[in-house]
Design a protein around this motif. Sequence first.
Motif, PDB file in Angstrom:
ATOM      1  N   PHE A  54       0.831  -1.212   0.000  1.00  0.00           N
ATOM      2  CA  PHE A  54       0.000   0.000   0.000  1.00  0.00           C
ATOM      3  C   PHE A  54       0.862   1.257   0.000  1.00  0.00           C
ATOM      4  O   PHE A  54       0.620   2.186  -0.782  1.00  0.00           O
ATOM      5  N   ILE A  55       1.876   1.293   0.849  1.00  0.00           N
ATOM      6  CA  ILE A  55       2.761   2.463   0.895  1.00  0.00           C
ATOM      7  C   ILE A  55       3.492   2.612  -0.439  1.00  0.00           C
ATOM      8  O   ILE A  55       3.619   3.723  -0.968  1.00  0.00           O
ATOM      9  N   GLY A  56       3.961   1.507  -0.983  1.00  0.00           N
ATOM     10  CA  GLY A  56       4.642   1.562  -2.274  1.00  0.00           C
ATOM     11  C   GLY A  56       3.758   2.121  -3.369  1.00  0.00           C
ATOM     12  O   GLY A  56       4.189   2.952  -4.174  1.00  0.00           O
ATOM     13  N   ILE A  57       2.514   1.685  -3.400  1.00  0.00           N
ATOM     14  CA  ILE A  57       1.565   2.196  -4.393  1.00  0.00           C
ATOM     15  C   ILE A  57       1.294   3.680  -4.174  1.00  0.00           C
ATOM     16  O   ILE A  57       1.269   4.467  -5.129  1.00  0.00           O
ATOM     17  N   MET A  58       1.107   4.080  -2.924  1.00  0.00           N
ATOM     18  CA  MET A  58       0.839   5.500  -2.637  1.00  0.00           C
ATOM     19  C   MET A  58       2.023   6.381  -3.044  1.00  0.00           C
ATOM     20  O   MET A  58       1.835   7.458  -3.617  1.00  0.00           O
ATOM     21  N   ILE A  59       3.239   5.945  -2.762  1.00  0.00           N
ATOM     22  CA  ILE A  59       4.420   6.719  -3.144  1.00  0.00           C
ATOM     23  C   ILE A  59       4.552   6.757  -4.661  1.00  0.00           C
ATOM     24  O   ILE A  59       4.881   7.798  -5.243  1.00  0.00           O
ATOM     25  N   GLY A  60       4.273   5.643  -5.323  1.00  0.00           N
ATOM     26  CA  GLY A  60       4.300   5.624  -6.784  1.00  0.00           C
ATOM     27  C   GLY A  60       3.299   6.587  -7.386  1.00  0.00           C
ATOM     28  O   GLY A  60       3.622   7.339  -8.318  1.00  0.00           O
TER      29      GLY A  60
END
Length: 155
Positions: A54-60
Amino acid sequence: MILIAVIAVLVTIIYQDFRYREIWWFTPPLLFIGGFAYRWYILNWQHFAFNFLFIGIMIGLLMIYVRFRFGSNNLFKEYFGLGDVLLLFAITPLFSFPFFIYFFTCGTIISLIGHLVLTLFKEQKTIPYAGYISACTIAFLLLVHYEISPFVYAA
């Protein structure tokens, strides 16, 4: 005892972020290890992995937004601190996946409101996001620890 250590690291992050607008490089790993140790007995690896994803997607998505909106390729130099991202990854062991999404959303809204209120008293160009999220995390941990909120079963 582990809870006290986790809260001590979070208080350190709050102080550093509000005072210097940066955090020491070793505080997120300490927080991650402390959160992992604190929740070891009920840690769900699937939730843990989904939190990271989730964090990776949000940062992306944030990187894509900054690229199109401002034409900049460097998200971490101009718009969002690397310490903020590391802090988000560091608190992942503390939450179940559904509640992490809720916490992330509410914590971000509280951060923006808190920053707007503080800006009334003192002009600030940057938002100490890691400090605000750390304060929200402390509040969550204390509410859950003392079982004085509905969050007891959500975490």
